[in-house]
Write a protein that holds these residues in place. Structure first.
Motif, PDB file in Angstrom:
ATOM      1  N   GLU A 435       1.020  -1.056   0.179  1.00  0.00           N
ATOM      2  CA  GLU A 435       0.161  -0.101   0.264  1.00  0.00           C
ATOM      3  C   GLU A 435       1.014   0.661  -0.272  1.00  0.00           C
ATOM      4  N   ASP A 460      -6.549  -3.548  -8.656  1.00  0.00           N
ATOM      5  CA  ASP A 460      -7.051  -2.713  -7.394  1.00  0.00           C
ATOM      6  C   ASP A 460      -8.435  -2.335  -8.520  1.00  0.00           C
ATOM      7  N   SER A 466     -12.648  -2.043  -4.236  1.00  0.00           N
ATOM      8  CA  SER A 466     -11.366  -1.816  -4.408  1.00  0.00           C
ATOM      9  C   SER A 466     -11.834  -0.531  -5.746  1.00  0.00           C
ATOM     10  N   ASP A 468     -14.443   1.203  -5.730  1.00  0.00           N
ATOM     11  CA  ASP A 468     -15.199   2.428  -5.603  1.00  0.00           C
ATOM     12  C   ASP A 468     -14.010   2.790  -3.648  1.00  0.00           C
ATOM     13  N   LYS A 469     -12.647   2.525  -3.906  1.00  0.00           N
ATOM     14  CA  LYS A 469     -12.540   3.164  -3.191  1.00  0.00           C
ATOM     15  C   LYS A 469     -11.185   3.941  -3.963  1.00  0.00           C
ATOM     16  N   VAL A 472     -13.298   7.329  -4.733  1.00  0.00           N
ATOM     17  CA  VAL A 472     -13.391   8.620  -3.624  1.00  0.00           C
ATOM     18  C   VAL A 472     -12.500   9.137  -4.455  1.00  0.00           C
ATOM     19  N   ARG A 473     -11.135   9.422  -4.845  1.00  0.00           N
ATOM     20  CA  ARG A 473     -10.186  10.428  -5.401  1.00  0.00           C
ATOM     21  C   ARG A 473     -10.065  10.617  -6.959  1.00  0.00           C
TER      22      ARG A 473
END
Length: 507
Positions: A435, A460, A466, A468-469, A472-473
């Motif tokens: 990470e 990813d 993954s 969805d994460k 966010v950005r």
């Protein structure tokens, strides 16, 4: 003086046979294939025509960056050309959209065709020195592998064309695993006959180090970690260990210090010709990237960087408490002047507080606008990438503690604390190290066309959680459909015209 030793363009066309005998004639102004491939100079011009494909719209002159940088979570587009912007946010309606898909497909196979012509015809030419022949064939194999590599990253299941094609051909579609196997074969064969170094007047041609770097990329995308380790060790501690990080980070993104000790393979761009991107003698050998990626008022601003990148750089200061200098040379953003005292650029530009643009490759060090003729070379692989990849491989092979030193080499140039000092919570935990490495690659390599393949390699893009994460950005990933958008649709016209092609699943 920039060395551009590889820009000759040779038109080696396919010629259709007329149905009626009386209409079957040769143009006195065109060289037929049967008349060509006779001399060493024919062979050299033939291989040079492969290099000329870097300067085409569908590849590295323009649209490849939209696919690799803007589609990833590092970039996006708010171009008023809606269909163009849609192809960076997974809204694929017209699969034949030229600028988003079809031109890159066409130019990829055009490049492959040129490689295949060299590989099919040069063996029959008599050379005074057989090593010269081997080098020409090895270059063709390297570039066939390179173009298939990026095609595999973008479309995955594609036709493998290994002979000069005819208009009537209906090539078979191959699974991704077969494509990787062919790429490995071409690279391993190229390695045998390419030199360790080229003479100064041949700068820009691939050497053994470039081959090993691309082999590492291919192996890593398949999670062949042991094989990747061997390829990377050639560059770091083996026979090809000739590379080092340059002291000035920005030297990797201007035309001032090109082909330096950090460069493993870079595309040689120039501004000596101001033509288009066709096959005429005045065709440009330039990059359009900066024109399309520059801020409003400087270029077209069809491509922008996500603002989360700026925030990522500001999470950790240098050893002396300052901002990471890499931020200054990676991005344009509203606080650039306040953060770095960069008074020349940014002060009067039209931007909003949440906007950023890619700075790498821009020419703001000597001019205040961009155009279609950037001479700044594009570094496809540089040594910092190699070091971070080696750290990733070691971590995957259970040698996390050993991997730290290679990340630290990259961090040291930016005057950052060692990874263990800055992030003691990682320890020898594989997942925590990975990470963090994902972030290290962003800080070092943002905007260098590696993020899309990174996201795929890390898995990813494989699960909704993954994705969805990422969303966010990068809100564009709210449009991403798992199992579909990890690859592009094949141009529909090719699917319709070739019964051996199936459209990628989900399209």
């Amino acid at each position: 003086m920039k060395k551009i030793a590889i820009i000759a363009v040779v038109s080696l066309g396919l010629f259709f046979t007329a149905c009626e005998k009386e209409l079957d004639f040769d143009s006195p102004n065109e060289i037929q294939v049967s008349q060509y491939w006779k001399t060493e100079s024919d062979a050299q011009a033939g291989v040079n025509s492969i290099y000329a494909m870097f300067y085409k719209d569908g590849l590295w002159a323009r649209w490849m960056y939209f696919r690799l940088d803007l589609t990833s979570d590092e970039g996006y587009s708010v171009s008023p050309w809606t269909e163009l912007a849609d192809w960076t946010r997974f809204n694929y309606i017209n699969y034949n959209f030229w600028e988003g898909n079809a031109v890159t497909w066409r130019d990829t196979y055009k490049a492959v065709f040129r490689c295949n012509q060299v590989l099919a015809n040069v063996p029959n030419i008599t050379f005074q020195n057989e090593d010269d022949k081997k080098k020409i064939l090895a270059q063709a194999k390297f570039f066939r592998a390179l173009h298939y590599y990026y095609a595999a990253i973008l479309w995955e299941d594609i036709p493998l064309v290994l002979e000069p094609s005819l208009p009537s051909d209906l090539p078979q579609q191959r699974k991704l695993a077969e494509v990787w196997t062919q790429i490995e074969k071409d690279l391993n064969e190229a390695y045998e006959d390419l030199p360790n170094d080229w003479a100064d007047d041949q700068t820009g041609r691939p050497d053994k180090g470039a081959v090993k770097a691309f082999l590492a990329k291919v192996y890593m995308q398949q999670h062949k970690w042991t094989e990747a380790k061997g390829a990377l060790e050639y560059l770091i501690s083996g026979a090809g260990a000739k590379y080092s990080l340059v002291s000035n980070y920005r030297d990797n993104f201007t035309d001032v210090n090109e082909n330096n000790s950090e460069s493993v393979f870079e595309i040689q761009f120039g501004d000596q010709r101001k033509g288009g991107t066709g096959e005429d003698q005045n065709a440009a050998v330039s990059s359009n990237r900066s024109q399309f990626f520059a801020p409003r008022g400087i270029g077209w601003s069809d491509g922008q960087a996500r603002i989360w990148l700026v925030d990522a750089f500001k999470q950790e200061n240098t050893k002396d408490g300052k901002l990471d200098e890499r931020l200054r040379w990676t991005l344009y953003y509203p606080q650039l002047l306040a953060d770095f005292g960069d008074k020349t650029y940014g002060k009067d530009w039209e931007w909003n507080n949440n906007e950023a643009w890619f700075r790498k490759g821009s020419r703001d060090y000597y001019r205040n606008n961009e155009d279609y003729y950037s001479q700044v070379n594009y570094r496809l692989v540089r040594y910092a990438d190699v070091l971070l990849r080696y750290a990733e491989v070691l971590n995957e092979l259970g040698s996390t503690a050993e991997a730290y030193q290679y990340v630290d080499l990259v961090r040291a140039r930016a005057n950052m604390n060692t990874l263990a000092t800055a992030h003691p919570e990682i320890g020898n935990d594989h997942d925590k190290f990975l990470e963090r490495l994902k972030m290290e690659r962003v800080l070092e390599l943002a905007g260098e066309s590696v993020r899309w393949e990174d996201l795929k390699r890390w898995g990813d893009l494989d699960t909704q959680a993954s994705v969805d994460k990422i969303a966010v950005r990068d809100p564009d990933f709210k449009n991403f459909t798992v199992g579909k958008n990890h690859r592009l649709p094949i141009p529909q016209s090719d699917v319709d015209n070739n019964p051996n092609l199936e459209q990628n699943s989900g399209y």
